[in-house]
Enzyme design. Structure first.
Site, mmCIF file in Angstrom:
data_model
loop_
_atom_site.group_PDB
_atom_site.id
_atom_site.type_symbol
_atom_site.label_atom_id
_atom_site.label_comp_id
_atom_site.label_asym_id
_atom_site.label_seq_id
_atom_site.Cartn_x
_atom_site.Cartn_y
_atom_site.Cartn_z
ATOM 1 N N GLU A 159 9.931 15.270 92.161
ATOM 2 C CA GLU A 159 11.050 14.332 92.066
ATOM 3 C C GLU A 159 12.058 14.765 91.010
ATOM 4 O O GLU A 159 13.264 14.718 91.239
ATOM 5 C CB GLU A 159 10.537 12.917 91.726
ATOM 6 C CG GLU A 159 9.563 12.363 92.733
ATOM 7 C CD GLU A 159 8.089 12.667 92.443
ATOM 8 O OE1 GLU A 159 7.243 11.883 92.888
ATOM 9 O OE2 GLU A 159 7.796 13.687 91.769
ATOM 10 N N ASN A 200 6.653 20.442 93.274
ATOM 11 C CA ASN A 200 6.010 20.521 91.964
ATOM 12 C C ASN A 200 5.749 21.980 91.591
ATOM 13 O O ASN A 200 5.499 22.836 92.439
ATOM 14 C CB ASN A 200 4.739 19.665 91.895
ATOM 15 C CG ASN A 200 3.699 19.959 92.961
ATOM 16 O OD1 ASN A 200 4.013 20.338 94.077
ATOM 17 N ND2 ASN A 200 2.439 19.741 92.608
ATOM 18 N N CYS A 215 5.202 9.305 89.823
ATOM 19 C CA CYS A 215 4.498 8.882 88.608
ATOM 20 C C CYS A 215 5.451 8.088 87.718
ATOM 21 O O CYS A 215 6.658 8.002 87.981
ATOM 22 C CB CYS A 215 3.957 10.101 87.869
ATOM 23 S SG CYS A 215 5.237 11.084 87.042
ATOM 24 N N ASN A 234 1.957 24.414 85.510
ATOM 25 C CA ASN A 234 1.815 25.299 84.375
ATOM 26 C C ASN A 234 0.389 25.100 83.888
ATOM 27 O O ASN A 234 -0.153 23.998 84.013
ATOM 28 C CB ASN A 234 2.831 24.876 83.309
ATOM 29 C CG ASN A 234 2.875 25.781 82.124
ATOM 30 O OD1 ASN A 234 1.905 25.894 81.379
ATOM 31 N ND2 ASN A 234 4.021 26.411 81.927
ATOM 32 N N ASN A 243 -0.635 24.580 81.084
ATOM 33 C CA ASN A 243 -0.542 23.403 80.215
ATOM 34 C C ASN A 243 0.094 22.307 81.074
ATOM 35 O O ASN A 243 1.307 22.252 81.220
ATOM 36 C CB ASN A 243 0.316 23.725 78.994
ATOM 37 C CG ASN A 243 0.589 22.516 78.140
ATOM 38 O OD1 ASN A 243 0.232 21.382 78.471
ATOM 39 N ND2 ASN A 243 1.235 22.732 77.013
ATOM 40 N N TYR A 244 -0.707 21.454 81.676
ATOM 41 C CA TYR A 244 -0.213 20.486 82.653
ATOM 42 C C TYR A 244 0.998 19.685 82.170
ATOM 43 O O TYR A 244 1.861 19.332 82.953
ATOM 44 C CB TYR A 244 -1.313 19.505 83.072
ATOM 45 C CG TYR A 244 -2.193 20.022 84.180
ATOM 46 C CD1 TYR A 244 -1.691 20.219 85.457
ATOM 47 C CD2 TYR A 244 -3.529 20.311 83.951
ATOM 48 C CE1 TYR A 244 -2.489 20.689 86.485
ATOM 49 C CE2 TYR A 244 -4.339 20.778 84.967
ATOM 50 C CZ TYR A 244 -3.815 20.962 86.237
ATOM 51 O OH TYR A 244 -4.614 21.424 87.248
ATOM 52 N N CYS A 253 8.500 10.069 86.461
ATOM 53 C CA CYS A 253 9.507 10.287 87.503
ATOM 54 C C CYS A 253 10.223 8.988 87.853
ATOM 55 O O CYS A 253 11.424 8.990 88.135
ATOM 56 C CB CYS A 253 8.867 10.906 88.739
ATOM 57 S SG CYS A 253 8.372 12.624 88.464
#
Length: 138
Positions: free
Chosen positions: A57, A44, A88, A47, A49-50, A91
């Site tokens: 993945e 992962n 998630c 950022n 900004n999530y 993904c």
């Protein structure tokens, strides 16, 4: 040659070491195996900004696709927390673009072992070319 589940989980664990996670400090790694036995990894990349963050993945899938690989057998996902993290919803849908519902998803639970799912178990109703056509009335 196909790798063992243990080897694929180990590759995912190695991948999370490269994660860029200054905000959540939640490291995730993924290792995806193609039908020819090649393995691609991802981590992962956050950022501030999530919503612009990249998930392990999707980074692994992108690396494989960039290399001309687009059919997958298994994916292993591991976090530094060893908490059995699963992909998630976003993904899961990305995986469904390239694999059928029988894709094995291996989730690292540390000392508790590995939890294994099929993609269909995690995402029973995917968005597909067929569902898009049906939505358009075609």
């Amino acid at each position: 040659m196909m790798s063992s589940d243990h080897t694929l989980i180990a590759r995912a664990r190695t991948a999370f070491e490269s994660a860029y996670v200054p905000y959540s400090e939640y490291r995730v790694g993924a290792a995806i195996e193609t039908t020819d036995g090649s393995v691609y990894t991802g981590c992962n990349i956050e950022n501030a900004n999530y919503s612009n963050s990249l998930h392990a993945e999707e980074v692994a899938v992108a690396a494989a696709v960039k290399d001309g690989q687009d059919t997958f057998e298994r994916i292993a996902v591991a976090s530094a927390a060893r908490d059995g993290v699963t992909p998630c919803g976003m993904c899961r849908q990305t995986l469904a673009e390239f694999a059928d519902g029988s894709l094995k998803v291996l989730c690292d639970k540390g000392a508790e072992g590995v939890e294994t799912y099929t993609l269909t178990e995690l995402l029973p109703k995917t968005i597909s070319e067929e569902t898009l056509q049906n939505a358009d009335g075609q």
